[in-house]
Scaffold this motif. Structure first.
Motif, short mmCIF file in Angstrom:
data_model
loop_
_atom_site.label_atom_id
_atom_site.label_comp_id
_atom_site.label_asym_id
_atom_site.label_seq_id
_atom_site.Cartn_x
_atom_site.Cartn_y
_atom_site.Cartn_z
N LYS A 178 0.88 -1.18 0.00
CA LYS A 178 0.00 0.00 0.00
C LYS A 178 0.91 1.22 0.00
O LYS A 178 1.96 1.21 0.67
N ARG A 179 0.56 2.29 -0.74
CA ARG A 179 1.41 3.48 -0.78
C ARG A 179 0.58 4.76 -0.74
O ARG A 179 -0.62 4.76 -1.00
N GLN A 180 1.27 5.84 -0.38
CA GLN A 180 0.64 7.16 -0.44
C GLN A 180 0.22 7.48 -1.87
O GLN A 180 0.94 7.16 -2.83
N LYS A 181 -0.92 8.15 -2.02
CA LYS A 181 -1.35 8.55 -3.36
C LYS A 181 -0.49 9.67 -3.91
O LYS A 181 -0.24 9.76 -5.11
N ASP A 182 -0.06 10.56 -3.03
CA ASP A 182 0.82 11.66 -3.40
C ASP A 182 1.85 11.86 -2.29
O ASP A 182 1.67 11.41 -1.16
N ARG A 183 2.93 12.57 -2.59
CA ARG A 183 3.94 12.86 -1.58
C ARG A 183 3.32 13.61 -0.41
O ARG A 183 2.54 14.55 -0.60
N ASN A 184 3.64 13.17 0.80
CA ASN A 184 3.19 13.80 2.04
C ASN A 184 1.70 13.65 2.32
O ASN A 184 1.18 14.20 3.28
N SER A 185 1.00 12.90 1.49
CA SER A 185 -0.44 12.77 1.60
C SER A 185 -0.84 11.85 2.76
O SER A 185 -0.11 10.94 3.13
N THR A 186 -2.04 12.11 3.30
CA THR A 186 -2.64 11.18 4.27
C THR A 186 -3.59 10.22 3.58
O THR A 186 -4.22 9.40 4.23
N ASN A 187 -3.70 10.33 2.25
CA ASN A 187 -4.52 9.42 1.47
C ASN A 187 -3.64 8.33 0.85
O ASN A 187 -2.57 8.62 0.30
N TRP A 188 -4.12 7.11 0.97
CA TRP A 188 -3.35 5.96 0.51
C TRP A 188 -4.15 5.14 -0.49
O TRP A 188 -5.39 5.15 -0.48
N THR A 189 -3.44 4.40 -1.34
CA THR A 189 -4.08 3.47 -2.26
C THR A 189 -4.70 2.32 -1.46
O THR A 189 -4.44 2.16 -0.27
N SER A 190 -5.49 1.52 -2.13
CA SER A 190 -5.98 0.28 -1.52
C SER A 190 -4.83 -0.72 -1.42
O SER A 190 -3.80 -0.60 -2.11
N TRP A 191 -4.97 -1.71 -0.55
CA TRP A 191 -3.98 -2.78 -0.47
C TRP A 191 -3.95 -3.56 -1.78
O TRP A 191 -5.00 -3.88 -2.35
N GLN A 192 -2.76 -3.88 -2.27
CA GLN A 192 -2.55 -4.61 -3.51
C GLN A 192 -1.74 -5.87 -3.23
O GLN A 192 -0.71 -5.81 -2.57
N SER A 193 -2.20 -7.00 -3.73
CA SER A 193 -1.44 -8.24 -3.56
C SER A 193 -0.35 -8.33 -4.62
O SER A 193 -0.60 -8.13 -5.81
N LEU A 194 0.86 -8.66 -4.18
CA LEU A 194 1.96 -8.94 -5.09
C LEU A 194 2.21 -10.44 -5.21
O LEU A 194 3.20 -10.87 -5.81
N GLY A 195 1.30 -11.24 -4.63
CA GLY A 195 1.39 -12.68 -4.76
C GLY A 195 2.56 -13.29 -4.02
O GLY A 195 3.16 -12.69 -3.14
N GLY A 196 2.87 -14.52 -4.39
CA GLY A 196 3.94 -15.26 -3.73
C GLY A 196 3.47 -15.96 -2.48
O GLY A 196 2.34 -15.76 -2.00
N LYS A 197 4.33 -16.80 -1.93
CA LYS A 197 4.13 -17.46 -0.64
C LYS A 197 5.44 -17.32 0.12
O LYS A 197 6.45 -17.91 -0.26
N ILE A 198 5.43 -16.51 1.17
CA ILE A 198 6.67 -16.19 1.84
C ILE A 198 6.71 -16.77 3.25
O ILE A 198 5.66 -17.02 3.86
N THR A 199 7.93 -16.99 3.75
CA THR A 199 8.13 -17.54 5.09
C THR A 199 9.10 -16.68 5.89
O THR A 199 9.75 -17.17 6.81
#
Length: 390
Positions: A178-199
């Motif tokens: 998940k990341r900020q929509k703009d620099r210094n913003s309090t608004n963020w994108t939705s959570w995005q899956s990058l897949g994989g299976k991690i341990t």
């Protein structure tokens, strides 16, 4: 937030390199063993060994004015911060509580305005955050939630456009971001899956083209990676195996030649490393053993001279280090003990003038720091910073 925030584990430990007795634990100038030692097979051996004790839970950041701040989880599960009085100083403020109820350790990032922002997993397993009201400020916003349901502490960085980005393991074992929509913003994108299976926990590094590269251990114990398609992109290349058989989190760092180099503990408990063949390359050298017998995750930094330096905990619980001979070199100094008695993992940070400071937790659960006298120089004794870390 005061009822739900944060998790990431603590790197810690130690006390002084001179002969002292601290809460019943003797720390002497002579370590229990001269240096970590271990076999050097052609690749990590296949017999599984125990992993590191815990993942890091001390995190640090430079204020805009060059003062280091250290963030930890207290025994009441709140986030605490301590800051240098002046940049480069050996004097620090008192511990200040930032509140919250966290389930691991805090992670920190720096936004485009140079305000420090803290992230942590709350008791609801969501990610919570708060930031300085202005650069260098001792005043902070209230805790706010970024949502999500994570199985891990967050990993925090910023992209080339200086937008903060958070990564973590979801309940499905995949990497989510998940990341900020703009620099210094309090608004963020939705959570995005990058897949994989991690341990393992995720770790992140820029490459020379300023693309973010993420690394994690897969279910086959190999190291896996994927990177942004281009700088600041929301699209990523497919997952790629970098091989190996890891028993720790991976520690990637950009070397003095602009190549990503990764460090991890192998199944023989030695430190293993491999790096990109050239800047931005998808081709990597073979895994190489740097020896030792590790009881921690590795921590690595780039020094002012462009040489990489790596830190680990040995079987005697002391701090050990190796340094590249030259900028980008495949040759390293022998293991050298920096003393101490570490009870947890290691956080290595750079000061405003490139002096490296290593933070650890001692046998009394307090925070200790050990700093270079000058850039590229030897280290002084461990300094007591107090507190009671969880």
């Amino acid at each position: 937030m005061e009822g739900a925030v944060a998790t990431r584990r603590v790197r810690g430990a130690i006390v002084t390199a001179t002969a002292l007795t601290l809460l019943g634990g003797v720390i002497g100038s002579a370590p229990a063993q001269a240096a970590p030692v271990g076999a050097k097979p052609a690749k990590p051996v296949t017999t599984r060994s125990a992993g590191p004790a815990e993942a890091p839970a001390i995190d640090t950041a430079l204020n805009r004015d060059g003062r280091l701040s250290a963030f930890v989880r207290g025994t009441n599960d709140a986030v605490f911060v301590k800051t240098q009085i002046k940049r480069g100083s050996s004097s620090w403020t008192n511990w200040v509580s930032l509140g919250g109820v966290i389930t691991g350790a805090p992670r920190v990032g720096i936004d485009e305005a140079r305000r420090i922002q803290v992230f942590a997993r709350g008791t609801d397993n969501a990610i919570w955050t708060k930031r300085q009201t202005s650069p260098n400020s001792s005043s902070w916003t209230s805790w706010t939630t970024l949502g999500g349901v994570l199985n891990s502490d967050p990993t925090v960085t910023s992209d080339q456009a200086r937008r903060l980005i958070v990564f973590g393991e979801g309940t499905d074992g995949a990497v989510w971001t998940k990341r900020q929509k703009d620099r210094n913003s309090t608004n963020w994108t939705s959570w995005q899956s990058l897949g994989g299976k991690i341990t393992s926990e995720t770790s992140v590094s820029f490459d020379k083209d300023q693309r973010l590269n993420i690394f994690a251990r897969g279910t086959d114990d190999a190291l896996w990676t994927r990177r942004q398609s281009y700088a600041n992109s929301g699209s990523w290349t497919p997952w790629k195996s970098v091989g190996g058989e890891l028993t720790s989190d991976a520690e990637p760092v950009l070397d003095g030649k602009g190549r990503i180099q990764v460090f991890a503990k192998g199944t023989d408990d030695a430190l293993w490393t491999r790096r990109q063949m050239s800047p931005n390359s998808g081709n990597w050298t073979n895994w190489t053993s740097l020896g030792g017998v590790l009881t921690s995750n590795p921590a690595a930094v780039l020094t002012k001279s462009g040489k990489l330096q790596v830190f680990v905990r040995g079987t005697d619980k002391a701090l050990y280090t190796r340094v590249q001979y030259d900028n980008g070199s495949a040759g390293w100094t022998d293991w050298a003990s920096e003393g101490g008695v570490l009870t947890n993992e290691i956080e290595a940070s750079g000061n405003h003038d490139w002096r490296v400071t290593v933070f650890v937790r001692g046998t009394d659960n307090a925070l200790y720091a050990k700093s270079q006298w000058a850039p590229n120089s030897p280290y002084g004794s461990f300094a007591y910073l107090g507190g009671t870390l969880k």
